[in-house]
Write a protein that holds these residues in place. Structure first.
Motif, mmCIF file in Angstrom:
data_model
loop_
_atom_site.group_PDB
_atom_site.id
_atom_site.type_symbol
_atom_site.label_atom_id
_atom_site.label_comp_id
_atom_site.label_asym_id
_atom_site.label_seq_id
_atom_site.Cartn_x
_atom_site.Cartn_y
_atom_site.Cartn_z
ATOM 1 N N SER A 116 -40.170 -11.436 18.379
ATOM 2 C CA SER A 116 -41.117 -10.472 19.021
ATOM 3 C C SER A 116 -40.689 -9.070 18.652
ATOM 4 O O SER A 116 -41.612 -8.265 18.548
ATOM 5 N N LEU A 119 -41.364 -8.081 15.118
ATOM 6 C CA LEU A 119 -42.989 -8.347 14.574
ATOM 7 C C LEU A 119 -43.337 -6.921 14.164
ATOM 8 O O LEU A 119 -44.251 -6.753 13.006
ATOM 9 N N CYS A 123 -44.509 -7.585 10.458
ATOM 10 C CA CYS A 123 -46.119 -7.605 10.254
ATOM 11 C C CYS A 123 -46.725 -6.408 9.945
ATOM 12 O O CYS A 123 -47.384 -5.864 10.730
ATOM 13 N N VAL A 131 -50.667 -6.795 16.251
ATOM 14 C CA VAL A 131 -49.087 -6.880 16.543
ATOM 15 C C VAL A 131 -48.651 -6.741 18.022
ATOM 16 O O VAL A 131 -47.915 -7.510 18.478
ATOM 17 N N LEU A 134 -49.457 -10.232 19.394
ATOM 18 C CA LEU A 134 -48.366 -11.207 19.096
ATOM 19 C C LEU A 134 -47.068 -10.868 19.767
ATOM 20 O O LEU A 134 -46.376 -12.017 20.295
ATOM 21 N N HIS A 135 -46.798 -9.661 19.850
ATOM 22 C CA HIS A 135 -45.530 -9.342 20.699
ATOM 23 C C HIS A 135 -45.699 -9.839 21.919
ATOM 24 O O HIS A 135 -44.610 -10.257 22.417
#
Length: 293
Positions: A116, A119, A123, A131, A134-135
Motif C-alpha cells: 500500500s 503504490l 503505479c 492509486v 488501491l492504497h
C-alpha cells in the motif's frame, strides 16, 4: 488669449490609472479565486522529464526487490508455521491458535501495508484517484488480518493453563501502539483524501497540509510494525533455551529460519524507506513521491 478656445489636457495620472486597470482582469487581483490544479496534474512534472537508463534501472530494481521481499516474508512465515509449528487451529489447540497471530500480523502490517505504501512509487502510469483507491483497498484488507491476529493471541493466552498475562512485554506494547496508529491513519486518510474530494477545490489547502503529515506518520507506523515483528521473534526465541533448540536437527533449522525472518524484516524496512523517500524527478520538480497522497 481666450482660455475657452483650448481644451485643457487631462492630468498625467489619469491614463496611467486607466492602463493599470485594463491590465488587471476582474476577479484575479488576489489570486484566491482561481481554482487549484486537479490531482491529475501532480504527475505532470515527472512526465515532462524523460527518465534515463539509470532511473529505469532503479525503478525496476525497487519493483523487483520490494515484491520479492514483501511476498517472500509472508511465504517464509507460512513455511515456518506449517512445517515447524504444527499448522493452525482455532480454540481446539492453544498453541495452534497462537500460530495464527504471527502469520496474520505479517500479512496485514508488513505485506499488505508495504504494498500500500509502495503504490505511490510503483503505479506511476495510473491516475492519482486510482492509486488512492488501491492504497485504501490494501489497508482495508489489512484490517481484518490485524483484528483476527490480535484476537487469536488474546484467546490463546486465556486458554493457557494457567492463563498467561496480557500486555506484559515490549512486543505487546509496541503492538498496541502500532495498531492504534494504524487505525488513526486509516480514519484520517479516509476522511481527508477520499470524503473531502466531494468538495475538492474548497478542501485543497487542507488536504495539501495533511499530505506530509499522513505520509510521514504512515512510514513511522510501518517502521513500528517492523520493530514489533522483530521483538516478537526475539520473544519467541527466549521462550525456549538455546540448548534445547540445538538438540534436534529440526530445531536447529527452525532457529535459522527465525533469524532469516528477522533479516528479511530489516531488508524490507530499508527498501521501503529508500523507495518512498527517493525521487527520480530532477531537482526542479516540486512534487515528490511522499506528497502524492
Amino acid at each position: 488669449m481666450d482660455t475657452n478656445s483650448v481644451s485643457p489636457l487631462p492630468p498625467p495620472e489619469a491614463p496611467l490609472a486607466m492602463m493599470e486597470g485594463e491590465k488587471t482582469p476582474p476577479g484575479s487581483a488576489s489570486g484566491n479565486e482561481m481554482p487549484p490544479p486537479p490531482d491529475e496534474k501532480r504527475y505532470e512534472e515527472d512526465s515532462e522529464n524523460a527518465w534515463n537508463c539509470g532511473s529505469w534501472f532503479e525503478y525496476m530494481l525497487i519493483v523487483i526487490l520490494s515484491t520479492i521481499l514483501l511476498v517472500g516474508v509472508l511465504v517464509l512465515t507460512l513455511f515456518w508455521i506449517l512445517f515447524y509449528r504444527g499448522g493452525y487451529s482455532w480454540s481446539e489447540n492453544r498453541q495452534l491458535q497462537f500460530n495464527l497471530h504471527p502469520t496474520l500480523m505479517v500479512a496485514g502490517f508488513v505485506t499488505l501495508s508495504g504494498f500500500s505504501i509502495l503504490l505511490y512509487r510503483l503505479c506511476r502510469c495510473l491516475k492519482h484517484i486510482y492509486v488512492k483507491l488501491l492504497h485504501m483497498f490494501f489497508h482495508a484488507c489489512a484490517i481484518p488480518c490485524v483484528a483476527l491476529g490480535f484476537l487469536a493471541v488474546f484467546e490463546s493466552h486465556n486458554l493457557s493453563d494457567p492463563p498467561k498475562p496480557h500486555f506484559y512485554s515490549m512486543h505487546t506494547w509496541l503492538g498496541l501502539v502500532t495498531m492504534g496508529m494504524f487505525v488513526l491513519q486509516f480514519v484520517i486518510g479516509f476522511f481527508s483524501f477520499l470524503v473531502l474530494l466531494c468538495c475538492e477545490n474548497r478542501t485543497y489547502k487542507c488536504r495539501s497540509t495533511m499530505v506530509p503529515i499522513h505520509a510521514s506518520f504512515g512510514l513511522v507506523n510501518f517502521m513500528l510494525a517492523i520493530a514489533t515483528c522483530i521483538t516478537g521473534l526475539i520473544e519467541n526465541e527466549r521462550q525456549v533455551p538455546g540448548e534445547v533448540l540445538m538438540n534436534t536437527r529440526n530445531s536447529e533449522i527452525e532457529h535459522y529460519i527465525v533469524n532469516s525472518l528477522g533479516i528479511v524484516f530489516v531488508a524490507i524496512a530499508i527498501i521501503v524507506t529508500v523507495a518512498v523517500r527517493r525521487s527520480n524527478a530532477p531537482a526542479t520538480a516540486k512534487v515528490y513521491v511522499t506528497e502524492r497522497i
